[in-house]
Design a protein around this motif. Structure first.
Motif, mmCIF file in Angstrom:
data_model
loop_
_atom_site.group_PDB
_atom_site.id
_atom_site.type_symbol
_atom_site.label_atom_id
_atom_site.label_comp_id
_atom_site.label_asym_id
_atom_site.label_seq_id
_atom_site.Cartn_x
_atom_site.Cartn_y
_atom_site.Cartn_z
ATOM 1 N N GLN A 1 -7.578 12.319 -7.429
ATOM 2 C CA GLN A 1 -8.555 12.766 -8.428
ATOM 3 C C GLN A 1 -9.854 11.977 -8.317
ATOM 4 O OE1 GLN A 1 -6.849 12.720 -12.360
ATOM 5 N NE2 GLN A 1 -5.122 14.037 -11.780
ATOM 6 N N ILE A 2 -9.737 10.719 -7.870
ATOM 7 C CA ILE A 2 -10.946 9.906 -7.674
ATOM 8 C C ILE A 2 -11.628 10.299 -6.374
ATOM 9 C CG2 ILE A 2 -11.811 7.547 -7.391
ATOM 10 C CD1 ILE A 2 -9.319 6.629 -8.981
ATOM 11 N N ASN A 3 -10.854 10.298 -5.294
ATOM 12 C CA ASN A 3 -11.368 10.686 -3.977
ATOM 13 C C ASN A 3 -10.180 10.846 -3.037
ATOM 14 O OD1 ASN A 3 -12.516 10.811 -1.373
ATOM 15 N ND2 ASN A 3 -14.290 9.618 -2.042
ATOM 16 N N PRO A 4 -9.972 12.051 -2.474
ATOM 17 C CA PRO A 4 -8.822 12.287 -1.584
ATOM 18 C C PRO A 4 -8.804 11.378 -0.357
ATOM 19 C CG PRO A 4 -9.846 14.363 -2.228
ATOM 20 C CD PRO A 4 -10.766 13.279 -2.685
ATOM 21 N N LEU A 5 -9.938 10.780 -0.034
ATOM 22 C CA LEU A 5 -9.988 9.925 1.156
ATOM 23 C C LEU A 5 -9.252 8.599 0.955
ATOM 24 C CD1 LEU A 5 -13.666 10.431 2.377
ATOM 25 C CD2 LEU A 5 -11.568 11.359 3.382
ATOM 26 N N ILE A 6 -9.038 8.200 -0.303
ATOM 27 C CA ILE A 6 -8.381 6.904 -0.540
ATOM 28 C C ILE A 6 -6.940 6.940 -0.041
ATOM 29 C CG2 ILE A 6 -7.633 5.249 -2.278
ATOM 30 C CD1 ILE A 6 -9.990 6.167 -4.011
ATOM 31 N N ALA A 7 -6.161 7.923 -0.506
ATOM 32 C CA ALA A 7 -4.771 8.023 -0.082
ATOM 33 C C ALA A 7 -4.680 8.313 1.416
ATOM 34 C CB ALA A 7 -4.044 9.098 -0.883
ATOM 35 N N LYS A 8 -5.586 9.162 1.905
ATOM 36 C CA LYS A 8 -5.573 9.466 3.341
ATOM 37 C C LYS A 8 -5.835 8.212 4.160
ATOM 38 C CE LYS A 8 -7.596 12.525 6.828
ATOM 39 N NZ LYS A 8 -7.728 11.466 7.828
ATOM 40 N N LEU B 1 0.827 -1.212 0.000
ATOM 41 C CA LEU B 1 0.000 0.000 0.000
ATOM 42 C C LEU B 1 0.864 1.265 0.000
ATOM 43 C CD1 LEU B 1 -2.788 -1.054 2.526
ATOM 44 C CD2 LEU B 1 -3.016 -0.780 0.051
ATOM 45 N N ALA B 2 2.006 1.196 0.685
ATOM 46 C CA ALA B 2 2.898 2.355 0.719
ATOM 47 C C ALA B 2 3.442 2.681 -0.667
ATOM 48 C CB ALA B 2 4.041 2.102 1.701
ATOM 49 N N TRP B 3 3.772 1.650 -1.441
ATOM 50 C CA TRP B 3 4.248 1.889 -2.814
ATOM 51 C C TRP B 3 3.108 2.421 -3.691
ATOM 52 C CZ3 TRP B 3 9.086 2.298 -4.309
ATOM 53 C CH2 TRP B 3 10.085 1.683 -3.553
ATOM 54 N N ILE B 4 1.915 1.901 -3.499
ATOM 55 C CA ILE B 4 0.762 2.424 -4.242
ATOM 56 C C ILE B 4 0.557 3.897 -3.912
ATOM 57 C CG2 ILE B 4 -1.763 2.288 -4.436
ATOM 58 C CD1 ILE B 4 -1.471 -0.764 -4.021
ATOM 59 N N TYR B 5 0.626 4.237 -2.643
ATOM 60 C CA TYR B 5 0.490 5.629 -2.203
ATOM 61 C C TYR B 5 1.580 6.489 -2.837
ATOM 62 C CZ TYR B 5 0.260 9.558 1.129
ATOM 63 O OH TYR B 5 0.163 10.792 1.710
ATOM 64 N N TYR B 6 2.802 6.011 -2.816
ATOM 65 C CA TYR B 6 3.940 6.787 -3.309
ATOM 66 C C TYR B 6 3.815 7.102 -4.803
ATOM 67 C CZ TYR B 6 8.818 7.937 -4.384
ATOM 68 O OH TYR B 6 9.965 8.557 -4.812
ATOM 69 N N GLU C 1 -4.168 4.040 7.881
ATOM 70 C CA GLU C 1 -4.164 2.627 8.277
ATOM 71 C C GLU C 1 -2.736 2.108 8.481
ATOM 72 O OE1 GLU C 1 -6.536 0.705 9.188
ATOM 73 O OE2 GLU C 1 -8.233 1.989 8.669
ATOM 74 N N VAL C 2 -1.813 2.498 7.599
ATOM 75 C CA VAL C 2 -0.420 2.076 7.767
ATOM 76 C C VAL C 2 0.158 2.682 9.043
ATOM 77 C CG1 VAL C 2 1.899 2.108 6.773
ATOM 78 C CG2 VAL C 2 -0.078 1.720 5.296
ATOM 79 N N GLU C 3 -0.202 3.904 9.324
ATOM 80 C CA GLU C 3 0.253 4.541 10.558
ATOM 81 C C GLU C 3 -0.253 3.774 11.784
ATOM 82 O OE1 GLU C 3 2.026 6.818 13.256
ATOM 83 O OE2 GLU C 3 2.210 7.335 11.122
ATOM 84 N N LYS C 4 -1.535 3.469 11.780
ATOM 85 C CA LYS C 4 -2.151 2.824 12.938
ATOM 86 C C LYS C 4 -1.659 1.396 13.128
ATOM 87 C CE LYS C 4 -6.463 1.554 12.528
ATOM 88 N NZ LYS C 4 -7.942 1.623 12.409
#
Length: 471
Positions: free
Chosen positions: A23-30, A10-15, A35-38
């Motif tokens: 562009q789809i929805n800012p909540l996805i990356a957030k 997920l971190a690589w996808i985020y990066y 979740e990775v943080e938690k």
């Protein structure tokens, strides 16, 4: 471990894809970042008692979980952490944990967990070190340290050829070695042994140009180095012998195509089998007298009933049963007087202490000598009592026949060898062992055999010799 694997992906996808995701929805990356943080970043920084970290007395053995988990955590911090102070603290903490693994590992580089775990212990350590090297512009670099090189070259020395690897502990006798990883490790440490074997493995693979598999970082690095790998022409010849004094493992390459792996050590190793003194014999890379390996992992494999599994017991390794007793599990059950003489190509040990006191063994000295055209195994013993005739076990597969008393012939994979023994001292039995476990079946097929040399009589002291040669 599972959380780390998913988090790193997920971190690589985020990066790479955060702008497109936004562009789809800012909540996805957030949500990915939260979740990775938690689940990974905060727990790693706040909790010290994960056993694999090596930070507490509860850690005990520091095994492949250390390097495996740390590699995932390091990727996540490098890709997601914007606070430079916190990032520096995380990297320091990861390095501190990795030091616990390096300090626990044998200086000679042997992996006590077996060759199957090389990729996830030494291999993941290399990936962590490569990440640290790259993210600091080379300021952090320990690739020239002997233990780092030794940990990498262990898999080279344990490779018997034709896809077969020495499989002490929880290892598989026929295992796929990650050639791309081995090549990168070899380039970083300037080890021609590693790059040479990597080239050999690449050339015999089903498709040398296939896209590599593995975790996402491993795939990226393999693709990044693929052209260099394909262009490399390093050749490595097998060593005539290898001695690991810390782990007490010995490999010998002899004349007439024989290769022998023998071990001392103790029965409290990580992923241990009760196998002190066991010897594996290969003929032209094909295992003839074998270590069956480990079956499919189940609850018993890692619980109190581990040694109820036959694959873990000394009675199913190439070892004696003494006074009806097999070896016991635990670090106190160990080899002593272990010696390797390279000029004689001879390995020896006393394995009496690997058996319980009830076995009444004063000494049981086993030696294995590689000659030009044969392998000679000798057992010399002294017992406090004789309660039952000794049984010398040899595990094998393929076709097994006894053409005459004192001779057993094994034919497998185009190889045909004979083992001679004293027919006046022993009778022989051949017991088939049905294999239905998928992991074992994929290696040996549906049946292996246990040869038992049963002493016709028993004295308090004596010696036996078994000679393995080509037919």
């Amino acid at each position: 471990m599972g959380a780390g694997k998913v988090a790193s992906l997920l971190a690589w996808i985020y990066y790479f894809l955060k702008p497109e995701l936004d562009q789809i929805n800012p909540l996805i990356a957030k949500r990915i970042r939260d979740e990775v943080e938690k689940r990974v970043l905060s727990p790693y920084m706040e909790i010290d008692n994960f056993w694999w970290m090596g930070f507490t007395e509860l850690s005990g053995k520091v095994n492949n979980w250390n390097t495996w988990c740390n590699s995932y955590v390091l990727q996540c911090f490098l890709l997601l952490e914007d606070d430079s102070s916190r990032l520096a603290g995380a990297i320091y903490r990861i390095m501190d944990s990795l030091d616990c693994f390096i300090n626990y590992a044998y200086d000679d580089g042997a992996c006590e967990e077996g060759t199957f775990y090389w990729e996830y212990s030494a291999g993941r350590l290399y990936e962590c070190l490569q990440l640290l090297h790259d993210c600091t512009g080379g300021a952090i670099s320990v690739f020239d340290k002997p233990i780092i090189i030794n940990l990498g070259e262990y898999i080279v020395r344990a490779y018997a050829g034709k896809g077969w690897t020495v499989n002490f502990s929880d290892a598989t006798a026929r295992d796929k070695i990650n050639a791309d990883l081995l090549f990168r490790y070899g380039k970083a440490t300037q080890s021609k042994e590693m790059t040479g074997l990597a080239n050999q493995l690449r050339k015999i693979g089903p498709n040398s140009n296939a896209i590599p598999d593995g975790d996402i970082y491993d795939i990226f690095q393999s693709l990044l180095h693929r052209k260099e790998f394909i262009a490399d022409d390093t050749v490595c010849s097998p060593a005539s012998s290898t001695w690991y004094p810390d782990s007490e493992i010995c490999y010998m390459n002899g004349g007439d195509g024989f290769f022998v792996a023998a071990k001392g050590g103790h029965n409290g190793e990580c992923h241990n089998h009760n196998d002190v003194g066991s010897i594996i014999v290969y003929s032209h890379s094909i295992p003839v007298f074998i270590d069956p390996g480990v079956g499919t992992y189940e609850r018993k494999t890692f619980g109190k009933d581990r040694y109820s599994l036959w694959t873990m017991q000394s009675g199913y390794h190439n070892l004696p049963e003494i006074n009806n007793f097999s070896q016991k599990d635990g670090a106190e059950y160990k080899a002593s007087e272990v010696l390797f003489e390279p000029e004689r190509m001879e390995f020896s040990l006393d394995m009496a202490k690997a058996y319980p006191q009830e076995a009444k063994v004063n000494k049981w000295v086993r030696s294995c000598r590689m000659k030009n055209d044969s392998v000679v195994i000798r057992d010399s013993y002294s017992l406090a009592e004789c309660m039952s005739p000794v049984r010398i076990r040899f595990m094998t597969w393929g076709s097994v026949v006894v053409p005459e008393p004192g001779v057993a012939v094994v034919s497998v994979g185009g190889e045909k060898v004979r083992m001679t023994y004293d027919k006046t001292a022993f009778s022989i039995s051949i017991d088939p062992i049905h294999i239905d476990d998928p992991r074992l079946y994929n290696i040996w097929g549906g049946e292996i055999y246990r040869l038992s040399l049963v002493a016709r009589s028993q004295s308090l002291s004596g010696s036996y010799t078994y000679v393995i040669s080509r037919c």
